[in-house]
Write a protein that holds these residues in place. Structure first.
Motif, PDB file in Angstrom:
ATOM      1  N   TRP A 141       3.128  -2.249  -3.266  1.00 33.82           N
ATOM      2  CA  TRP A 141       2.784  -1.214  -4.259  1.00 33.82           C
ATOM      3  C   TRP A 141       2.608  -1.737  -5.679  1.00 33.82           C
ATOM      4  CZ3 TRP A 141       0.602   2.288  -1.807  1.00 33.82           C
ATOM      5  CH2 TRP A 141       1.082   2.708  -0.558  1.00 33.82           C
ATOM      6  N   SER A 191       0.090   0.057  -8.253  1.00 31.34           N
ATOM      7  CA  SER A 191       0.527   0.661  -9.515  1.00 31.34           C
ATOM      8  C   SER A 191      -0.114   0.013 -10.736  1.00 31.34           C
ATOM      9  CB  SER A 191       2.047   0.672  -9.620  1.00 31.34           C
ATOM     10  OG  SER A 191       2.533  -0.636  -9.510  1.00 31.34           O
ATOM     11  N   PRO A 235       2.222   6.992  -3.379  1.00 30.65           N
ATOM     12  CA  PRO A 235       3.288   6.680  -2.423  1.00 30.65           C
ATOM     13  C   PRO A 235       4.540   7.546  -2.687  1.00 30.65           C
ATOM     14  CG  PRO A 235       2.947   4.871  -3.993  1.00 30.65           C
ATOM     15  CD  PRO A 235       1.890   5.861  -4.257  1.00 30.65           C
ATOM     16  N   CYS A 270      -4.457   4.636   0.159  1.00 28.89           N
ATOM     17  CA  CYS A 270      -3.499   3.989  -0.746  1.00 28.89           C
ATOM     18  C   CYS A 270      -3.240   2.540  -0.341  1.00 28.89           C
ATOM     19  CB  CYS A 270      -2.189   4.778  -0.805  1.00 28.89           C
ATOM     20  SG  CYS A 270      -2.411   6.351  -1.650  1.00 28.89           S
ATOM     21  N   ASP A 278      -3.821  -0.842  -2.573  1.00 27.36           N
ATOM     22  CA  ASP A 278      -2.751  -1.827  -2.750  1.00 27.36           C
ATOM     23  C   ASP A 278      -3.200  -3.252  -2.405  1.00 27.36           C
ATOM     24  OD1 ASP A 278      -0.115  -2.273  -3.636  1.00 27.36           O
ATOM     25  OD2 ASP A 278       0.552  -2.565  -1.572  1.00 27.36           O
TER      26      ASP A 278
END
Length: 563
Positions: free
Chosen positions: A12, A16, A40, A164, A168
């Motif tokens: 992650w 982010s 997430p 997602c 990532d």
């Protein structure tokens, strides 16, 4: 450290660096709008942030947005959570000033779907897929939502999870590199600008034909909106709007839908680029917003902020605001509105007042008829809207640069001369900014050198010097110049024979020098001073040589101190 090393730390981390989280906002008969999914799952949002996201992710009921709608919003982060990564800060430093992230705010990028559905109690399916990010890359996230949202509404949470995990695996958002971002079978190719790019130039990202099955799309920009389409409804007032944005005047955009309000607010903020707009702006603002009371109170003058609204209630709440832009439905720019006069504020009673600009503001500069003719001609010749936007963006850029160059030139003269920098004294201070001195420079080196526009430039500068945009611009210049002085001071120290100096002074003075030099190295690292790596290495060698010439007991202490 390479970007990839730095961001392969944890799952992650890469995600982010682009997004804070992905939310799904739905409608519940009892609760109203509610966040149904956050991905997430470990993403942190406070209750206040969730409430803001809920209300900002749906158009006002009066917007009547049937089908699919895309728009964006911006809201204040709750204080107290500092998530910082040294590497992301490094990336931020390479960005042009107008793209640097503002850690006090999040952007929300929305794809909203409303379709009739008899099986639901309300008779409608209403849902929004929302990307929450600190990055102002509106075109990138808009393109991405177009790719994934329709499929998400047909599928389920598992699809969101797959999206997602794609994100990532993206490379970090490094400015200046051509990045390839795979998302559900498509590769988006783009380049994030850097502060070294010449303003107004966009290096083209070529669309390579790939041998494999993946479709690739090249994005011409990550952050720009369709400027001509946004300004088309207020076409004759672009120059006055540029002045209002430059001066940080309170502006409200009243539009029929969040798509139009958000695009117009973003276009306004970008029209003074490469200057950064330093006040708050809200591409879509609702009566539920946590700053609603603060921004609409009549007990004080309206704040320096640009608001985009769609609720008719605002026509009443904000009628005391000095500048109001009323936008009808954005037609495709096949027709440009007829010549429209600026309207009196007292004529604006309801949200269905005629489109136009309502203000009693008198522009400082004379109107540039040339740009109006050029764009009108483009409309008659059916010139593509992208080409019209390029012309308009260049016009704004030249106007802003003509305005800012005299300021840049004057501020550069506040820098002490290099001969004033002595290694044995603290770096000299910048000279004070004097409004009178600056005004005197305008006679010979004012905007008339680069712009043919006549008008009260002096009045415009006086007003600008009191604005948040000047304050933000000057502070960032001051910081750059102070760091430059620190860097020159370091270089001056490096060119001295420090070992020879230490042999002529007492141990106490030598220890003091070592500690000061170590502090200088720490400062250079902490503040990212513009110093060559060789200079730092040279300074470290000086320090080591001085220490080795000292008695053993002092050597032990000094080698351990402040590293």
């Amino acid at each position: 450290e390479s970007p990839d090393q730095c961001l392969s730390l944890l799952p992650w981390d890469r995600f982010s660096s682009w997004l804070h989280c992905v939310c799904v906002v739905g409608f519940d008969l009892e609760l109203g709008q509610a966040v149904e999914v956050i991905y997430p799952p470990h993403s942190k949002l406070t209750d206040k942030e969730k409430t803001n996201i809920c209300y900002l992710s749906f158009p006002d009921s009066n917007s009547g947005c049937l089908g699919d709608t895309q728009f964006c919003f911006r809201f204040r982060r709750s204080p107290g959570r500092k998530v910082s990564c040294c590497f992301l800060d490094q990336l931020d430093r390479d960005l042009p000033v107008y793209l640097k992230k503002d850690s006090a705010y999040y952007y929300g990028y929305v794809y909203f779907r409303q379709v009739r559905d008899k099986s639901l109690k309300r008779g409608y399916f209403q849902k929004s897929l929302v990307l929450i990010s600190k990055l102002p890359y509106v075109h990138l996230f808009r393109t991405m939502l177009k790719q994934i949202a329709p499929e998400y509404f047909e599928k389920s949470e598992a699809f969101l999870e797959a999206v997602c995990s794609d994100i990532d695996r993206w490379p970090p958002p490094v400015p200046g590199k051509v990045l390839q971002l795979p998302i559900m079978g498509v590769i988006m190719k783009l380049r994030i600008p850097t502060y070294r790019d010449k303003p107004g130039t966009t290096p083209i990202v070529q669309n390579m034909h790939q041998a494999d099955a993946q479709i690739s799309m090249a994005l011409p920009t990550v952050h720009e909106v369709d400027l001509f389409r946004c300004f088309c409804p207020v076409f004759f007032h672009i120059q006055m709007l540029w002045e209002l944005v430059l001066l940080g005047e309170p502006l409200v955009v009243m539009a029929p839908s969040p798509a139009e309000s958000s695009e117009t607010v973003l276009a306004l903020v970008s029209c003074i680029s490469p200057l950064k707009y330093c006040s708050d702006f809200r591409p879509y603002f609702t009566i539920h917003d946590s700053e609603f009371k603060e921004y609409t109170t009549r007990t004080q003058a309206p704040p320096s902020v640009i608001l985009g609204v769609t609720n008719p209630f605002f026509a009443k709440t904000l009628q005391h605001w000095p500048h109001i832009i009323r936008i009808g439905d954005m037609k495709l720019p096949g027709e440009v509105p007829k010549q429209v006069k600026v309207k009196k504020l007292k004529n604006l009673k309801t949200l269905d007042s005629k489109p136009g600009v309502y203000t009693s503001y008198k522009p400082y500069l004379n109107k540039d008829e040339e740009i109006v003719k050029q764009l009108q001609k483009g409309v008659q010749q059916k010139r593509p809207t992208e080409a019209q936007s390029v012309i308009l963006r260049r016009y704004f850029l030249e106007l802003t640069e003509s305005f800012i160059i005299p300021l840049e030139r004057y501020v550069a003269s506040l820098m002490p001369l290099q001969k004033c920098i002595s290694p044995w004294k603290s770096p000299p201070q910048l000279r004070q900014f004097s409004q009178d001195d600056f005004m005197k420079t305008l006679e010979k080196a004012g905007p008339q050198l680069t712009s043919g526009l006549k008008g009260d430039w002096i009045g415009l500068y006086r007003h600008f010097l009191k604005s948040p945009n000047f304050d933000g611009w000057f502070r960032s210049r001051q910081k750059e110049m102070t760091q430059k002085l620190e860097a020159l001071h370091l270089e001056a120290l490096c060119n001295e024979n420090l070992v020879f100096w230490s042999q002529k002074h007492t141990e106490v003075e030598t220890v003091d020098l070592v500690l000061k030099l170590k502090n200088k190295l720490l400062q250079a690292d902490r503040e990212h001073l513009p110093v060559k790596t060789d200079t730092l290495k040279k300074l470290q060698t000086h320090i080591n040589d001085i220490i080795l010439a000292l008695p053993d007991d002092l050597q032990d202490i000094l080698l351990k101190t402040g590293t």
